[in-house]
Structure formats: C-alpha cells, structure tokens
Design an enzyme around this catalytic site. Structure first.
Site, PDB file in Angstrom:
ATOM      1  N   SER A 178       0.812  -1.088   0.172  1.00  0.00           N
ATOM      2  CA  SER A 178      -0.047   0.025  -0.018  1.00  0.00           C
ATOM      3  C   SER A 178       0.882   1.148   0.080  1.00  0.00           C
ATOM      4  O   SER A 178       1.756   1.298   0.455  1.00  0.00           O
ATOM      5  CB  SER A 178      -0.943   0.308   1.280  1.00  0.00           C
ATOM      6  OG  SER A 178      -1.491   1.121   1.374  1.00  0.00           O
ATOM      7  N   TYR A 191      -2.103  -1.204  10.412  1.00  0.00           N
ATOM      8  CA  TYR A 191      -2.281  -1.546   8.893  1.00  0.00           C
ATOM      9  C   TYR A 191      -1.088  -1.211   8.065  1.00  0.00           C
ATOM     10  O   TYR A 191      -0.356  -1.992   7.329  1.00  0.00           O
ATOM     11  CB  TYR A 191      -3.713  -0.979   8.336  1.00  0.00           C
ATOM     12  CG  TYR A 191      -3.798  -1.014   6.883  1.00  0.00           C
ATOM     13  CD1 TYR A 191      -4.374  -2.284   6.353  1.00  0.00           C
ATOM     14  CD2 TYR A 191      -3.383  -0.138   5.933  1.00  0.00           C
ATOM     15  CE1 TYR A 191      -4.541  -2.423   4.833  1.00  0.00           C
ATOM     16  CE2 TYR A 191      -3.638  -0.026   4.720  1.00  0.00           C
ATOM     17  CZ  TYR A 191      -4.081  -1.266   3.980  1.00  0.00           C
ATOM     18  OH  TYR A 191      -4.410  -1.432   2.768  1.00  0.00           O
TER      19      TYR A 191
END
Length: 286
Positions: A178, A191
C-alpha cells in the site's frame, strides 16, 4: 469544503469488513480495458481476496489473458459468485474457496484444492487485507493488532509456504502492499505497519527465490475504490475519498490490475524485488 476535500463519491458506509461490492454506489470498475493477448495462456493463478475490489479486477483481467483462476475470500459469497461468473464469461475456469487466510491450515487446504482441480500453480497473488482506523495508538487492542497482522502479513507467509512446493522456474508471486507503507497513516498504524512488512517480505523473498528463477514483486496502490473503503470509514470521509491526491480522485480497480498482469507475465521477466505504484501521485516512491 476545501479544494483538497472535494466530493468524489456519494456518502456511504458498511458495517462489516471486508465489505460487499454489491452494496457500493457506484460499483467499482473492474472491466478490463483491452482485448486479451494470451499473456497468461495456460497458467493457473491463486488470488487471495479475489472476490471483489482489486482482487476481482485482477481475476477478470488474468482470465481474459488466458489463466484459470482460484479465488480465496472470507465470507462474501455473493461477491465471489459474481466474480466466478465474470471469469467464466472470459472462457476460463474459476474455483472459489471461502476461509481465513490467517489460519495456516486453511492455506494448505487452499493449495491442495488448487492442485487437485488444476494440477499446478503458476502465479500466487497475496492480496487479502483488513484495516481498522484508530485515532490513538492506545486504542489498538491486542486482539485488533493480532488480527490485522494475521490477515495482512501472516497470511502472506502461510499462503506462500503452502504454494512453494508447487512453484517452479518461471512462476511469480505478487504481493499487495500500500501507499501507506511509504507515506505512513496516522489513523491506520497497525495496517500501515503490515504494509511496510509486506514490502520487506517481498524484497527479501525475491532475493531468496532468485536462484529458483521465481520472481517476487509487489503492487502498492493508493486510494482505490473497493469495498474495504465504505466498510472502514464513516460516510463523510468516504465522500471525499481520494480527493487529496494530485489526480483529485480515487483510482478504480481496473486501473490497478494491469500492474499485477505486468508482474505476472513474461513482460517483466527481468524484474524481481520491485514494487509498482498505481497511486494517483499520492506519494514519492522509494
């Protein structure tokens, strides 16, 4: 509303992760943009989180390029069945398998089913993920921390371990990381930490498997319109999702899927240990 917070989507939210594509407005755009050219002809591909969002777009694109596809999903049966029909529409076979990638025994069962059905495995796409925003590090419970790491990085290890006996020279592993691995995220501490771990995992595994001629690469999407977004954030935040990128909008799954195709096929035969960045200009890559 400031110029940096323009509305890009209708306000909406879902009350359960990883979310359902059938409930989104508008629906994410998964359709491949071009005719296939047989770049994955005869290949078998396993995609975790393949039922919706980026996983669906990758599944359909890979099928258009000639691959049979096995998709793993948690519990979104309606989305998974829709993706299966889309893969079959492209003339390929699709195997759907429900379960938790954070369970190592499940990963072994998945690969066993893929081998039983297709007789081989050529490409592994580790893509399943979850995220739970918290405003303060003290709010992240041990249970949440364990759950996020178990899905987002442990699951990549488990699925790769299960797949390795069946991968051979010319095979490829592609890991979804990401943009948050590069720019951080103040409200997604656990995350973004897992996504940074995925970058290190990708680069390290690439070095390890180079002698076997198995390539390992990653894709680091920016803000992409997937079910995880309305299932994660409140409606008011969803309304401006992606507006702070230089392109002033969220990306669509079919704008990310070609990065996976490039890394899966022979077009990238001299690339390993690398990360591609379809992020709308959201961060400086490194």
């Amino acid at each position: 509303m400031s110029s940096e917070q323009q509305q890009t989507l209708p306000p909406q939210e879902q009350d359960q992760q990883p979310g359902h594509e059938t409930e989104m407005n508008p629906r994410p755009d998964y359709e491949p943009r071009y005719p296939g050219s047989n770049r994955l002809q005869g290949k078998t591909v396993l995609i975790t989180g393949g039922d919706s969002g980026i996983g669906r777009a990758v599944s359909v694109l890979f099928a258009r390029e000639g691959a049979d596809v096995a998709i793993v999903y948690l519990n979104e049966t309606e989305d998974a069945e829709a993706t299966k029909k889309l893969v079959e529409r492209e003339g390929r076979t699709c195997l759907t398998i429900a379960g938790d990638v954070g369970d190592p025994s499940f990963s072994r069962k998945v690969v066993d089913q893929v081998i039983e059905r297709f007789g081989k495995l050529d490409v592994l796409v580790n893509n399943a993920a979850e995220q739970h925003p918290k405003g303060d590090i003290a709010e992240i419970s041990p249970e949440q921390l364990d759950r996020t790491f178990r899905t987002n990085i442990f699951g990549y290890f488990y699925m790769t371990q299960a797949a390795m006996p069946h991968l051979k020279e010319g095979s490829a592993i592609i890991n979804t990381t990401s943009v948050t691995a590069y720019r951080g995220s103040s409200n997604l501490l656990d995350y973004s930490s897992t996504k940074g771990a995925i970058v290190a995992f990708t680069r390290s595994l690439a070095q390890k498997l180079a002698e076997k001629k198995i390539r390992v690469n990653g894709v680091a999407p920016g803000p992409i319109w997937t079910p995880l977004i309305p299932a994660t954030f409140p409606a008011e935040k969803v309304k401006t999702f992606g507006s702070n990128t230089p392109l002033k909008r969220p990306g669509q799954p079919n704008e990310v899927a070609p990065s996976f195709l490039f890394l899966a096929c022979e077009d990238s035969s001299y690339i390993t240990g690398s990360i591609l960045h379809p992020n709308g200009g959201d961060a400086t890559e490194s």
